[in-house]
Design an enzyme around this catalytic site. Sequence first.
Site, PDB file in Angstrom:
ATOM      1  N   SER A  67      -9.188   2.755   3.294  1.00 50.73           N
ATOM      2  CA  SER A  67      -8.232   3.143   2.405  1.00 50.73           C
ATOM      3  C   SER A  67      -7.443   2.170   1.621  1.00 50.73           C
ATOM      4  O   SER A  67      -6.659   2.898   0.723  1.00 50.73           O
ATOM      5  CB  SER A  67      -7.410   4.335   3.256  1.00 50.73           C
ATOM      6  N   LYS A 123       0.861  -1.064   0.011  1.00 54.37           N
ATOM      7  CA  LYS A 123      -0.021   0.134  -0.007  1.00 54.37           C
ATOM      8  C   LYS A 123       0.940   1.343   0.065  1.00 54.37           C
ATOM      9  O   LYS A 123       2.064   1.234   0.578  1.00 54.37           O
ATOM     10  CB  LYS A 123      -0.873  -0.064   1.140  1.00 54.37           C
ATOM     11  N   SER A 144      -9.590   0.176   7.437  1.00 55.23           N
ATOM     12  CA  SER A 144      -9.282   0.479   5.990  1.00 55.23           C
ATOM     13  C   SER A 144      -8.860  -0.906   5.188  1.00 55.23           C
ATOM     14  O   SER A 144      -8.646  -0.836   3.940  1.00 55.23           O
ATOM     15  CB  SER A 144      -8.017   1.302   6.035  1.00 55.23           C
TER      16      SER A 144
END
Length: 478
Positions: free
Chosen positions: A159, A84, A183
């Site tokens: 996210s 990520k 997330s």
Amino acid sequence: MGELHDLTAVEQAAAIRAGSLSPVELTEHYLARMERLDAALGAFITRTPEIARKQAADAEATALAARREDRGLPALFGVPVPVKDLNFVAGVRCTLGSAAYAEHVPDTDDHVVTRLRDAGTILLGKTNTPEFGLPCYTENRLAPPARTPWDLTLSAGGSSGGAAAAVAGGLAPIAQGSDGGGSIRIPSSVCGLFGIKPSRGRVSAGPVQHDVSGLSTSGPIARTVADAATLLDILAGPMPGAPYGAPSLPPGETFASYAGRDPGRLRVVSLPEPPVPGVELHADCRAAHDAAAALLRDLGHEVDELELPVDKSVKTAFETAWAVMATVYPVAPQDEERLMPLTRRLRSIGAGVSGPAFASALYGFRALGQLVADALLSTYDVILTPTLAKPPAPVGGLRDDENPAAEFEGLAHFTPYTPLYNATGLPAVSVPLHWTEAGLPIGVMLGGRYGEDGTLVSLAGQLERARPWAHRRPEVWA
């Protein structure tokens, strides 16, 4: 066998160990799919094909030598695992999803990246994330929005939306994500995947980006429970400087072993009603919850449904801490206007929070953890809720650049359940057991006692065997 991306990550690793699959071949397969599909899915902010090819070539040579010398390899050796874009990879651009960090290149690996390197995984690139990981959608000023492969008009959530879009779209077999308010679990629900938010301290965040609030942790996003558990085995474990440490598994145990283990008869408390005032639960999310409760009963578990008093104090404490954490990334004054409206608002609020007010919010989290332990987890083994209060949202549907205050309130209404586990540090998983008549995935969430991540993995594995989901694939999969 079908296409290479039809194989699970565990199957790919087994084929590499056996010599029937080359890490180079596997990496090239995913790089080609990224080239063809990423513009539509918005899964990656930065692709790293040169790094991937070099790592794959090295892995191929190592695997060949291991077979010749009859020695073992790590569990996901040679398997691509993207990272990520909130996490640092030395020498690779890390934008944090922000135009203000568009050219930022760290010189240090995060601990999770060190562990992925040591495990011999392949870096395909950095997955898409919203600015500083703040909202539960994945839209920024650097890359196309991350979309759920099940309907490209809908958001992949956030996210870790890019990570989920990559796995659900067959651009990566598995992915690392992070979760500060849901997330990992939010995009897992939206994209029909299994995601684990581990116990606080299970995965070390350092060496640079320690989270002083204790809200955030890294974890896996995967198509299967076994894949996620295997990646958790790689990510988990103490690292130098870690401020928290979850209880270790018994010697010789792995989370992967829990994936196929019968969990025994568990006591489950079902809490379907949203804990945030004024939030209504969508009928599809209620149906997913009720079907999961029924399946748990069919499997022999005891399930009691309770309704807890709605309390806004937890939401208030979370908003305070979230605003403070929005300020931790330094931004030069001339770059402030490059930030998203929601980010600017949260940073403005966070800059005005006093030390005592921030401490009060953190004390509130600890008190909540004690309350959950005393009132629920002293009697029950597992908590069942919907993952989200609403089905997947349209791209742009959760944003309100003209009124970021209203946007933040709307985000709380979309995901009222997930922050509980960040505030308390308890483990939680999102399980893709339900699809709507329109073919959209709806996840349910299981939470457990601190340190008992293995119980959730075992229970999720049992649910997966009873009602498999990995055979479900969106159109872009082909």
